[in-house]
Scaffold this motif. Structure first.
Motif, PDB file in Angstrom:
ATOM      1  N   ALA A  21      -0.133  -4.213  16.894  1.00 55.94           N
ATOM      2  CA  ALA A  21       1.056  -3.640  16.330  1.00 55.94           C
ATOM      3  C   ALA A  21       0.248  -2.066  14.936  1.00 55.94           C
ATOM      4  O   ALA A  21       1.397  -0.520  14.916  1.00 55.94           O
ATOM      5  CB  ALA A  21       1.190  -4.068  14.926  1.00 55.94           C
ATOM      6  N   ARG A  22      -0.460  -2.137  14.355  1.00 56.55           N
ATOM      7  CA  ARG A  22      -1.162  -0.535  13.417  1.00 56.55           C
ATOM      8  C   ARG A  22      -1.516   0.737  15.036  1.00 56.55           C
ATOM      9  O   ARG A  22      -1.837   1.230  14.439  1.00 56.55           O
ATOM     10  CB  ARG A  22      -2.842  -1.180  12.900  1.00 56.55           C
ATOM     11  N   VAL A  66       6.401  -0.871   9.887  1.00 56.95           N
ATOM     12  CA  VAL A  66       6.962  -1.866   9.115  1.00 56.95           C
ATOM     13  C   VAL A  66       6.056  -3.605   9.111  1.00 56.95           C
ATOM     14  O   VAL A  66       5.248  -4.021   8.676  1.00 56.95           O
ATOM     15  CB  VAL A  66       8.033  -2.679   8.563  1.00 56.95           C
ATOM     16  N   GLU A  67       5.252  -3.912  10.594  1.00 57.25           N
ATOM     17  CA  GLU A  67       4.529  -4.524  11.299  1.00 57.25           C
ATOM     18  C   GLU A  67       4.021  -5.149  11.008  1.00 57.25           C
ATOM     19  O   GLU A  67       2.733  -6.011  10.531  1.00 57.25           O
ATOM     20  CB  GLU A  67       5.399  -4.723  12.730  1.00 57.25           C
ATOM     21  N   PRO A  68       2.983  -4.036  11.735  1.00 57.68           N
ATOM     22  CA  PRO A  68       1.925  -3.548  10.655  1.00 57.68           C
ATOM     23  C   PRO A  68       1.139  -4.133   9.397  1.00 57.68           C
ATOM     24  O   PRO A  68       0.429  -4.910   9.253  1.00 57.68           O
ATOM     25  CB  PRO A  68       0.892  -2.180  10.959  1.00 57.68           C
ATOM     26  N   LEU A  69       2.123  -3.900   8.724  1.00 60.45           N
ATOM     27  CA  LEU A  69       1.927  -4.191   7.020  1.00 60.45           C
ATOM     28  C   LEU A  69       2.193  -5.086   6.844  1.00 60.45           C
ATOM     29  O   LEU A  69       1.559  -6.287   6.274  1.00 60.45           O
ATOM     30  CB  LEU A  69       2.486  -3.346   6.257  1.00 60.45           C
ATOM     31  N   ILE A  70       3.294  -6.492   8.027  1.00 57.03           N
ATOM     32  CA  ILE A  70       3.221  -7.416   7.353  1.00 57.03           C
ATOM     33  C   ILE A  70       2.475  -8.319   8.265  1.00 57.03           C
ATOM     34  O   ILE A  70       2.048  -9.026   7.399  1.00 57.03           O
ATOM     35  CB  ILE A  70       5.195  -7.534   8.940  1.00 57.03           C
ATOM     36  N   PHE A  71       1.580  -7.918   9.329  1.00 59.39           N
ATOM     37  CA  PHE A  71       0.345  -8.720   9.883  1.00 59.39           C
ATOM     38  C   PHE A  71      -0.553  -8.815   8.941  1.00 59.39           C
ATOM     39  O   PHE A  71      -1.409  -9.143   9.022  1.00 59.39           O
ATOM     40  CB  PHE A  71       0.493  -8.258  11.129  1.00 59.39           C
ATOM     41  N   LEU A  72      -0.934  -7.186   8.371  1.00 52.13           N
ATOM     42  CA  LEU A  72      -2.055  -6.967   7.751  1.00 52.13           C
ATOM     43  C   LEU A  72      -1.653  -8.006   6.687  1.00 52.13           C
ATOM     44  O   LEU A  72      -2.432  -8.477   6.038  1.00 52.13           O
ATOM     45  CB  LEU A  72      -2.534  -5.450   6.959  1.00 52.13           C
ATOM     46  N   GLY A  73      -0.674  -8.102   5.536  1.00 52.88           N
ATOM     47  CA  GLY A  73      -0.849  -9.028   5.002  1.00 52.88           C
ATOM     48  C   GLY A  73      -0.550 -10.181   5.002  1.00 52.88           C
ATOM     49  O   GLY A  73      -1.375 -11.593   4.365  1.00 52.88           O
ATOM     50  N   CYS A  74      -0.473 -10.796   6.591  1.00 57.74           N
ATOM     51  CA  CYS A  74      -0.563 -12.454   6.852  1.00 57.74           C
ATOM     52  C   CYS A  74      -1.959 -12.513   6.794  1.00 57.74           C
ATOM     53  O   CYS A  74      -2.943 -13.879   6.356  1.00 57.74           O
ATOM     54  CB  CYS A  74       0.430 -12.734   8.249  1.00 57.74           C
ATOM     55  N   ALA A 125       6.827  -3.254  23.057  1.00 55.92           N
ATOM     56  CA  ALA A 125       7.872  -2.428  23.449  1.00 55.92           C
ATOM     57  C   ALA A 125       7.920  -1.761  21.918  1.00 55.92           C
ATOM     58  O   ALA A 125       9.173  -1.398  21.381  1.00 55.92           O
ATOM     59  CB  ALA A 125       8.953  -3.404  23.041  1.00 55.92           C
ATOM     60  N   GLY A 126       6.583  -1.466  21.610  1.00 53.10           N
ATOM     61  CA  GLY A 126       6.833  -0.652  20.400  1.00 53.10           C
ATOM     62  C   GLY A 126       6.725  -1.561  18.918  1.00 53.10           C
ATOM     63  O   GLY A 126       6.437  -1.622  17.487  1.00 53.10           O
ATOM     64  N   ARG A 127       6.964  -2.735  18.915  1.00 53.40           N
ATOM     65  CA  ARG A 127       7.602  -4.102  18.260  1.00 53.40           C
ATOM     66  C   ARG A 127       7.552  -5.134  19.058  1.00 53.40           C
ATOM     67  O   ARG A 127       7.494  -5.707  19.806  1.00 53.40           O
ATOM     68  CB  ARG A 127       8.202  -3.768  17.262  1.00 53.40           C
TER      69      ARG A 127
END
Length: 446
Positions: free
Chosen positions: A124-125, A81-89, A131-133
Protein backbone atom coordinates in the motif's frame (compact mmCIF):
# COMPACT_ATOMS: atom_id res chain seq x y z
CA UNK A 1 18.29 -3.86 -14.42
CA UNK A 2 18.21 -0.08 -14.20
CA UNK A 3 17.49 2.03 -11.15
CA UNK A 4 15.05 4.78 -12.13
CA UNK A 5 15.28 6.91 -9.00
CA UNK A 6 18.09 8.42 -6.96
CA UNK A 7 20.89 5.85 -7.13
CA UNK A 8 22.49 7.07 -3.90
CA UNK A 9 19.23 6.51 -1.99
CA UNK A 10 18.89 2.99 -3.36
CA UNK A 11 22.55 2.23 -2.65
CA UNK A 12 22.28 3.28 0.99
CA UNK A 13 19.00 1.41 1.38
CA UNK A 14 20.57 -1.70 -0.12
CA UNK A 15 23.51 -1.50 2.30
CA UNK A 16 21.17 -0.98 5.26
CA UNK A 17 19.13 -4.01 4.14
CA UNK A 18 22.16 -6.22 4.93
CA UNK A 19 22.12 -4.88 8.48
CA UNK A 20 18.33 -5.24 8.78
CA UNK A 21 18.50 -8.84 7.57
CA UNK A 22 21.32 -9.62 10.04
CA UNK A 23 19.41 -8.10 12.97
CA UNK A 24 16.25 -10.01 12.01
CA UNK A 25 18.03 -13.36 11.77
CA UNK A 26 20.25 -12.97 14.84
CA UNK A 27 17.89 -11.30 17.28
CA UNK A 28 14.46 -12.38 16.02
CA UNK A 29 14.45 -15.58 13.97
CA UNK A 30 16.90 -17.44 16.20
CA UNK A 31 17.41 -15.07 19.10
CA UNK A 32 21.01 -16.22 19.48
CA UNK A 33 22.23 -12.74 20.18
CA UNK A 34 20.03 -12.42 23.27
CA UNK A 35 19.87 -15.91 24.77
CA UNK A 36 22.37 -14.92 27.49
CA UNK A 37 20.03 -12.14 28.64
CA UNK A 38 16.99 -13.61 30.38
CA UNK A 39 14.85 -10.48 29.97
CA UNK A 40 15.30 -10.31 26.20
CA UNK A 41 15.08 -14.06 25.87
CA UNK A 42 11.72 -14.13 27.68
CA UNK A 43 10.27 -11.10 25.86
CA UNK A 44 10.33 -12.09 22.22
CA UNK A 45 7.30 -9.88 21.62
CA UNK A 46 9.24 -6.80 22.72
CA UNK A 47 11.98 -7.64 20.23
CA UNK A 48 9.35 -7.90 17.48
CA UNK A 49 7.94 -4.54 18.52
CA UNK A 50 11.32 -2.78 18.41
CA UNK A 51 12.23 -4.35 15.07
CA UNK A 52 8.80 -3.57 13.59
CA UNK A 53 8.95 0.11 14.58
CA UNK A 54 12.49 0.54 13.28
CA UNK A 55 11.68 -1.26 10.03
CA UNK A 56 8.59 0.89 9.46
CA UNK A 57 10.72 4.00 9.96
CA UNK A 58 13.23 2.70 7.41
CA UNK A 59 10.47 2.01 4.87
CA UNK A 60 8.93 5.44 5.37
CA UNK A 61 12.32 7.17 5.02
CA UNK A 62 13.24 5.10 1.95
CA UNK A 63 9.89 5.84 0.27
CA UNK A 64 10.13 9.54 1.06
CA UNK A 65 13.70 9.84 -0.25
CA UNK A 66 12.74 7.85 -3.35
CA UNK A 67 10.01 10.38 -4.08
CA UNK A 68 7.01 8.20 -3.26
CA UNK A 69 5.17 10.50 -0.88
CA UNK A 70 1.57 10.27 0.27
CA UNK A 71 0.74 13.12 -2.09
CA UNK A 72 2.26 11.23 -5.01
CA UNK A 73 0.05 8.25 -4.13
CA UNK A 74 -3.00 10.49 -4.28
CA UNK A 75 -1.85 11.88 -7.63
CA UNK A 76 -1.73 8.33 -9.04
CA UNK A 77 -5.27 7.67 -7.75
CA UNK A 78 -3.93 5.26 -5.14
CA UNK A 79 -5.22 5.29 -1.60
CA UNK A 80 -3.07 7.34 0.75
CA UNK A 81 -5.21 6.44 3.76
CA UNK A 82 -4.71 2.67 3.62
CA UNK A 83 -0.93 2.81 4.17
CA UNK A 84 -1.57 4.74 7.38
CA UNK A 85 -4.26 2.24 8.44
CA UNK A 86 -2.01 -0.78 7.91
CA UNK A 87 0.91 1.07 9.51
CA UNK A 88 -1.31 1.62 12.55
CA UNK A 89 -2.26 -2.08 12.52
CA UNK A 90 1.42 -3.09 12.55
CA UNK A 91 2.10 -0.71 15.45
CA UNK A 92 -0.92 -1.98 17.41
CA UNK A 93 0.11 -5.60 16.91
CA UNK A 94 3.68 -4.73 17.91
CA UNK A 95 2.53 -2.91 21.05
CA UNK A 96 0.32 -5.86 21.97
CA UNK A 97 3.29 -8.19 21.56
CA UNK A 98 5.52 -5.91 23.63
CA UNK A 99 3.03 -5.60 26.49
CA UNK A 100 1.55 -9.11 26.67
CA UNK A 101 4.06 -11.16 24.65
CA UNK A 102 2.27 -14.00 22.80
CA UNK A 103 -1.24 -15.00 23.82
CA UNK A 104 -1.71 -18.66 24.56
CA UNK A 105 -2.55 -20.67 21.40
CA UNK A 106 -2.07 -17.49 19.31
CA UNK A 107 1.70 -17.57 18.73
CA UNK A 108 1.65 -18.83 15.13
CA UNK A 109 -1.33 -16.61 14.25
CA UNK A 110 0.32 -13.51 15.72
CA UNK A 111 3.65 -14.17 13.97
CA UNK A 112 1.90 -14.79 10.65
CA UNK A 113 -0.43 -11.77 10.79
CA UNK A 114 2.38 -9.48 11.96
CA UNK A 115 4.58 -10.39 8.99
CA UNK A 116 1.63 -10.42 6.59
CA UNK A 117 0.44 -6.97 7.68
CA UNK A 118 3.94 -5.56 7.21
CA UNK A 119 4.11 -6.89 3.64
CA UNK A 120 0.63 -5.59 2.84
CA UNK A 121 1.57 -2.21 4.32
CA UNK A 122 4.61 -2.10 2.01
CA UNK A 123 2.39 -2.79 -1.00
CA UNK A 124 0.00 0.00 0.00
CA UNK A 125 2.81 2.44 0.88
CA UNK A 126 4.63 1.93 -2.42
CA UNK A 127 1.45 2.14 -4.52
CA UNK A 128 1.82 -1.48 -5.66
CA UNK A 129 -1.74 -2.69 -5.03
CA UNK A 130 -3.27 -3.88 -8.32
CA UNK A 131 -6.26 -1.54 -8.11
CA UNK A 132 -4.46 1.23 -6.21
CA UNK A 133 -6.26 0.08 -3.05
CA UNK A 134 -7.20 -3.20 -1.40
CA UNK A 135 -10.24 -4.97 -2.77
CA UNK A 136 -11.44 -7.94 -4.73
CA UNK A 137 -7.95 -8.53 -6.16
CA UNK A 138 -6.63 -9.19 -2.66
CA UNK A 139 -5.15 -12.61 -3.53
CA UNK A 140 -3.46 -11.12 -6.58
CA UNK A 141 -1.91 -8.42 -4.39
CA UNK A 142 -0.64 -11.09 -1.99
CA UNK A 143 0.91 -12.96 -4.92
CA UNK A 144 2.65 -9.76 -6.00
CA UNK A 145 4.00 -9.08 -2.51
CA UNK A 146 5.24 -12.57 -1.75
CA UNK A 147 6.46 -13.66 -5.20
CA UNK A 148 6.28 -11.33 -8.20
CA UNK A 149 8.01 -8.18 -6.91
CA UNK A 150 10.86 -9.94 -5.04
CA UNK A 151 11.57 -12.33 -7.93
CA UNK A 152 11.37 -9.61 -10.58
CA UNK A 153 13.96 -7.59 -8.60
CA UNK A 154 16.21 -10.46 -7.61
CA UNK A 155 19.38 -8.59 -8.73
CA UNK A 156 18.34 -5.10 -7.67
CA UNK A 157 20.39 -5.08 -4.47
CA UNK A 158 23.55 -6.19 -6.27
CA UNK A 159 23.01 -3.49 -8.90
CA UNK A 160 22.32 -0.83 -6.26
CA UNK A 161 25.45 -1.63 -4.25
CA UNK A 162 28.05 -2.48 -6.87
CA UNK A 163 27.01 -0.84 -10.14
CA UNK A 164 28.28 2.70 -10.43
CA UNK A 165 26.48 5.39 -12.38
CA UNK A 166 28.26 6.43 -15.54
CA UNK A 167 29.72 9.96 -15.47
CA UNK A 168 29.36 12.31 -18.43
CA UNK A 169 31.44 15.23 -19.56
CA UNK A 170 30.15 18.61 -20.72
CA UNK A 171 29.39 17.19 -24.19
CA UNK A 172 27.38 14.32 -22.79
CA UNK A 173 30.02 11.69 -23.49
CA UNK A 174 30.60 8.91 -20.98
CA UNK A 175 33.71 9.44 -18.91
CA UNK A 176 35.40 6.13 -18.10
CA UNK A 177 35.69 5.55 -14.40
CA UNK A 178 38.98 5.21 -12.63
CA UNK A 179 40.19 1.64 -12.20
CA UNK A 180 42.50 0.43 -9.46
CA UNK A 181 45.44 -1.36 -11.07
CA UNK A 182 47.25 -4.37 -9.67
CA UNK A 183 50.35 -2.18 -9.24
CA UNK A 184 48.41 0.18 -6.96
CA UNK A 185 47.13 -2.71 -4.82
CA UNK A 186 50.62 -4.18 -4.54
CA UNK A 187 52.05 -0.80 -3.55
CA UNK A 188 49.45 -0.39 -0.79
CA UNK A 189 50.11 -3.88 0.60
CA UNK A 190 53.89 -3.38 0.60
CA UNK A 191 53.46 0.01 2.29
CA UNK A 192 51.28 -1.52 5.00
CA UNK A 193 53.85 -4.27 5.59
CA UNK A 194 56.69 -1.77 5.88
CA UNK A 195 54.59 0.39 8.24
CA UNK A 196 53.99 -2.67 10.45
CA UNK A 197 57.73 -3.45 10.64
CA UNK A 198 58.60 0.17 11.42
CA UNK A 199 55.94 0.42 14.14
CA UNK A 200 57.08 -2.85 15.76
CA UNK A 201 60.67 -1.62 15.88
CA UNK A 202 59.57 1.74 17.29
CA UNK A 203 57.42 -0.02 19.90
CA UNK A 204 60.37 -2.10 21.14
CA UNK A 205 62.56 0.98 21.46
CA UNK A 206 59.88 3.06 23.22
CA UNK A 207 59.11 0.19 25.62
CA UNK A 208 62.70 0.27 26.79
CA UNK A 209 62.47 4.03 27.29
CA UNK A 210 59.17 3.91 29.28
CA UNK A 211 58.16 1.06 31.58
CA UNK A 212 54.52 2.26 31.67
CA UNK A 213 54.33 2.36 27.87
CA UNK A 214 55.79 -1.15 27.80
CA UNK A 215 53.14 -2.46 30.21
CA UNK A 216 50.35 -0.83 28.17
CA UNK A 217 51.74 -2.42 25.03
CA UNK A 218 52.11 -5.83 26.70
CA UNK A 219 48.52 -5.70 27.95
CA UNK A 220 47.29 -4.78 24.48
CA UNK A 221 49.17 -7.64 22.82
CA UNK A 222 48.06 -10.15 25.47
CA UNK A 223 44.41 -9.23 24.96
CA UNK A 224 44.87 -9.20 21.20
CA UNK A 225 46.45 -12.66 21.33
CA UNK A 226 43.61 -13.96 23.55
CA UNK A 227 40.99 -12.46 21.25
CA UNK A 228 42.43 -14.01 18.11
CA UNK A 229 43.08 -17.38 19.73
CA UNK A 230 39.66 -17.90 21.32
CA UNK A 231 37.02 -15.16 21.35
CA UNK A 232 37.58 -14.02 17.78
CA UNK A 233 36.96 -17.43 16.28
CA UNK A 234 33.95 -18.18 18.49
CA UNK A 235 32.44 -14.80 17.64
CA UNK A 236 33.33 -15.12 13.96
CA UNK A 237 31.91 -18.63 13.52
CA UNK A 238 28.71 -17.68 15.34
CA UNK A 239 28.13 -14.55 13.28
CA UNK A 240 29.11 -16.13 9.96
CA UNK A 241 26.11 -18.43 10.36
CA UNK A 242 23.86 -15.42 11.02
CA UNK A 243 25.35 -13.47 8.11
CA UNK A 244 24.73 -16.35 5.69
CA UNK A 245 21.18 -16.74 6.97
CA UNK A 246 20.54 -13.00 6.74
CA UNK A 247 21.45 -12.70 3.06
CA UNK A 248 18.13 -14.10 1.71
CA UNK A 249 16.15 -12.17 4.35
CA UNK A 250 17.74 -8.85 3.45
CA UNK A 251 17.42 -9.69 -0.25
CA UNK A 252 13.67 -10.34 0.09
CA UNK A 253 13.05 -7.14 2.06
CA UNK A 254 15.03 -4.91 -0.29
CA UNK A 255 13.69 -6.61 -3.42
CA UNK A 256 10.16 -6.03 -2.17
CA UNK A 257 10.51 -2.43 -0.95
CA UNK A 258 13.16 -1.26 -3.40
CA UNK A 259 11.59 -3.07 -6.35
CA UNK A 260 8.16 -1.59 -5.65
CA UNK A 261 9.60 1.92 -5.27
CA UNK A 262 11.78 1.56 -8.36
CA UNK A 263 8.85 0.45 -10.52
CA UNK A 264 6.58 3.11 -8.98
CA UNK A 265 3.46 1.22 -10.09
CA UNK A 266 1.91 -2.25 -9.65
CA UNK A 267 3.54 -5.05 -11.59
CA UNK A 268 0.08 -6.49 -12.16
CA UNK A 269 -2.65 -3.87 -12.60
CA UNK A 270 -6.39 -4.34 -12.48
CA UNK A 271 -6.77 -3.30 -16.12
CA UNK A 272 -3.98 -5.65 -17.16
CA UNK A 273 -5.51 -8.54 -15.21
CA UNK A 274 -8.93 -7.92 -16.76
CA UNK A 275 -7.41 -7.79 -20.23
CA UNK A 276 -5.51 -11.03 -19.72
CA UNK A 277 -8.58 -12.87 -18.40
CA UNK A 278 -11.01 -11.47 -20.95
CA UNK A 279 -11.09 -14.77 -22.81
CA UNK A 280 -12.19 -16.65 -19.68
CA UNK A 281 -15.63 -14.98 -19.55
CA UNK A 282 -17.52 -17.74 -21.34
CA UNK A 283 -20.16 -19.22 -19.00
CA UNK A 284 -23.76 -18.08 -19.65
CA UNK A 285 -26.22 -17.07 -16.94
CA UNK A 286 -28.05 -20.42 -16.87
CA UNK A 287 -24.83 -22.07 -15.67
CA UNK A 288 -25.13 -19.96 -12.52
CA UNK A 289 -28.79 -20.97 -12.20
CA UNK A 290 -27.81 -24.64 -12.10
CA UNK A 291 -24.80 -24.36 -9.78
CA UNK A 292 -26.08 -21.81 -7.28
CA UNK A 293 -29.61 -23.23 -7.35
CA UNK A 294 -28.33 -26.70 -6.45
CA UNK A 295 -26.21 -25.36 -3.61
CA UNK A 296 -29.14 -23.31 -2.24
CA UNK A 297 -31.39 -26.40 -2.25
CA UNK A 298 -28.76 -28.27 -0.26
CA UNK A 299 -28.47 -25.38 2.19
CA UNK A 300 -32.26 -25.36 2.60
CA UNK A 301 -32.21 -29.04 3.56
CA UNK A 302 -29.44 -28.39 6.08
CA UNK A 303 -31.31 -25.44 7.55
CA UNK A 304 -34.41 -27.59 7.97
CA UNK A 305 -32.49 -30.25 9.88
CA UNK A 306 -30.86 -27.58 12.04
CA UNK A 307 -34.28 -26.15 12.95
CA UNK A 308 -35.42 -29.68 13.80
CA UNK A 309 -32.40 -30.16 16.08
CA UNK A 310 -33.05 -26.79 17.72
CA UNK A 311 -36.73 -27.63 18.39
CA UNK A 312 -35.76 -30.99 19.85
CA UNK A 313 -32.92 -29.52 21.96
CA UNK A 314 -30.19 -31.23 19.95
CA UNK A 315 -28.63 -28.30 18.21
CA UNK A 316 -27.69 -25.48 20.57
CA UNK A 317 -27.86 -27.35 23.86
CA UNK A 318 -25.15 -29.60 25.26
CA UNK A 319 -25.09 -31.53 28.51
CA UNK A 320 -21.30 -31.55 28.92
CA UNK A 321 -18.36 -29.33 28.05
CA UNK A 322 -17.01 -32.00 25.74
CA UNK A 323 -20.26 -32.23 23.81
CA UNK A 324 -20.44 -28.43 23.55
CA UNK A 325 -16.82 -28.33 22.40
CA UNK A 326 -17.37 -30.93 19.70
CA UNK A 327 -20.45 -29.10 18.37
CA UNK A 328 -18.87 -25.65 18.53
CA UNK A 329 -15.69 -26.76 16.77
CA UNK A 330 -17.71 -28.75 14.23
CA UNK A 331 -19.97 -25.82 13.39
CA UNK A 332 -16.98 -23.46 13.23
CA UNK A 333 -15.07 -25.50 10.66
CA UNK A 334 -18.26 -26.19 8.72
CA UNK A 335 -18.77 -22.43 8.58
CA UNK A 336 -15.25 -21.88 7.25
CA UNK A 337 -15.69 -24.48 4.54
CA UNK A 338 -19.14 -23.24 3.49
CA UNK A 339 -18.09 -19.60 3.38
CA UNK A 340 -14.95 -20.45 1.41
CA UNK A 341 -17.16 -22.37 -1.02
CA UNK A 342 -19.45 -19.35 -1.40
CA UNK A 343 -16.55 -16.97 -1.93
CA UNK A 344 -15.04 -19.41 -4.44
CA UNK A 345 -18.33 -19.45 -6.37
CA UNK A 346 -18.42 -15.65 -6.34
CA UNK A 347 -14.78 -15.35 -7.44
CA UNK A 348 -15.30 -17.94 -10.19
CA UNK A 349 -18.30 -16.00 -11.46
CA UNK A 350 -16.19 -12.84 -11.77
CA UNK A 351 -13.57 -14.80 -13.68
CA UNK A 352 -15.59 -17.16 -15.89
CA UNK A 353 -19.12 -15.76 -16.28
CA UNK A 354 -19.99 -13.46 -19.14
CA UNK A 355 -21.42 -11.07 -16.58
CA UNK A 356 -20.79 -10.96 -12.83
CA UNK A 357 -23.66 -12.37 -10.83
CA UNK A 358 -24.98 -9.10 -9.41
CA UNK A 359 -25.41 -7.43 -12.81
CA UNK A 360 -28.50 -9.47 -13.79
CA UNK A 361 -31.69 -9.62 -11.77
CA UNK A 362 -32.13 -13.40 -11.47
CA UNK A 363 -28.47 -14.19 -10.75
CA UNK A 364 -28.39 -11.32 -8.27
CA UNK A 365 -31.30 -12.88 -6.39
CA UNK A 366 -29.60 -16.29 -6.44
CA UNK A 367 -26.28 -15.00 -5.14
CA UNK A 368 -28.13 -12.98 -2.50
CA UNK A 369 -29.86 -16.16 -1.31
CA UNK A 370 -26.47 -17.91 -1.33
CA UNK A 371 -24.93 -15.38 1.03
CA UNK A 372 -28.05 -15.09 3.15
CA UNK A 373 -27.55 -18.80 3.83
CA UNK A 374 -23.88 -18.14 4.60
CA UNK A 375 -24.94 -15.38 6.98
CA UNK A 376 -27.39 -17.74 8.64
CA UNK A 377 -24.69 -20.38 9.07
CA UNK A 378 -22.36 -17.75 10.55
CA UNK A 379 -25.01 -16.66 13.04
CA UNK A 380 -25.70 -20.29 13.93
CA UNK A 381 -22.01 -20.89 14.54
CA UNK A 382 -21.83 -17.70 16.61
CA UNK A 383 -24.75 -18.93 18.74
CA UNK A 384 -23.05 -22.28 19.29
CA UNK A 385 -19.65 -20.73 19.98
CA UNK A 386 -20.43 -17.48 21.78
CA UNK A 387 -24.01 -17.76 22.93
CA UNK A 388 -23.75 -21.22 24.46
CA UNK A 389 -20.22 -22.58 24.64
CA UNK A 390 -18.39 -19.46 25.85
CA UNK A 391 -21.33 -18.24 27.98
CA UNK A 392 -21.44 -21.54 29.89
CA UNK A 393 -17.85 -22.75 29.91
CA UNK A 394 -15.88 -19.48 29.82
CA UNK A 395 -13.36 -17.68 27.61
CA UNK A 396 -10.09 -19.11 26.33
CA UNK A 397 -7.66 -17.61 23.79
CA UNK A 398 -8.64 -20.21 21.20
CA UNK A 399 -12.34 -19.38 21.62
CA UNK A 400 -11.58 -15.67 21.24
CA UNK A 401 -9.72 -16.41 17.99
CA UNK A 402 -12.68 -18.45 16.71
CA UNK A 403 -15.08 -15.67 17.71
CA UNK A 404 -12.97 -13.10 15.84
CA UNK A 405 -13.12 -15.23 12.70
CA UNK A 406 -16.89 -15.75 12.99
CA UNK A 407 -17.62 -12.06 13.57
CA UNK A 408 -15.55 -11.10 10.53
CA UNK A 409 -17.35 -13.68 8.41
CA UNK A 410 -20.70 -12.22 9.48
CA UNK A 411 -19.49 -8.73 8.57
CA UNK A 412 -18.19 -9.89 5.17
CA UNK A 413 -21.50 -11.59 4.34
CA UNK A 414 -23.44 -8.44 5.23
CA UNK A 415 -21.07 -6.27 3.18
CA UNK A 416 -21.40 -8.53 0.15
CA UNK A 417 -25.20 -8.61 0.35
CA UNK A 418 -25.23 -4.82 0.46
CA UNK A 419 -22.75 -4.71 -2.44
CA UNK A 420 -25.09 -6.72 -4.65
CA UNK A 421 -27.59 -3.84 -4.55
CA UNK A 422 -25.45 -0.78 -3.85
CA UNK A 423 -22.02 0.08 -5.16
CA UNK A 424 -19.77 0.16 -2.10
CA UNK A 425 -16.12 -0.94 -1.67
CA UNK A 426 -17.20 -4.06 0.21
CA UNK A 427 -13.94 -5.99 -0.23
CA UNK A 428 -11.83 -3.01 0.87
CA UNK A 429 -13.97 -2.45 3.97
CA UNK A 430 -13.82 -6.16 4.82
CA UNK A 431 -10.03 -6.32 4.55
CA UNK A 432 -9.52 -3.17 6.63
CA UNK A 433 -12.05 -4.40 9.19
CA UNK A 434 -10.21 -7.72 9.56
CA UNK A 435 -6.82 -6.00 9.93
CA UNK A 436 -7.98 -3.37 12.42
CA UNK A 437 -10.06 -5.79 14.52
CA UNK A 438 -7.20 -8.29 14.81
CA UNK A 439 -4.76 -5.55 15.78
CA UNK A 440 -7.20 -4.31 18.41
CA UNK A 441 -7.93 -7.77 19.85
CA UNK A 442 -4.26 -8.64 20.45
CA UNK A 443 -3.84 -5.45 22.50
CA UNK A 444 -6.05 -6.91 25.25
CA UNK A 445 -5.06 -9.40 27.92
CA UNK A 446 -6.81 -12.76 27.91
Amino acid sequence: MEIKGNRAVFRWAAIISYVVGFIYVKYMAWGGGMLDNKFWSDHYGLRMCIFGVLFMLCVELFAYKAGVTYQSLADKKSSRVEPLIFLGCVLLQSIGLAVWNFHEDWELAQIFFWHFTIIYYILARTGSLAAGRSGILFLLDCFQGFCVIPVMNIFLRVVAVFKREAKHDENGNVVPGKKISAKTVATILISLFIALIVCMYAFVQLSEASETFGKVGDTFFINLDKFFKQEFWDYTVENIVYIIGSIPVGWFLFSLVGGALNNNKPYITRDGFEEETQGCHQLPAYSAYIIIGSVCLLYTLFLGTSIYDFVNHKGLFAATAHEASVRAVGSFWSLIRVVLLNFAILAASCLFSRKVLWEEKITRILVTVLFVFALGFAILAACNLCGVYIAIFGITPRRIMSSWVVMNVIAWCILLIVRFYKKIPAAQIGIILAAVSFAAVVCFKF
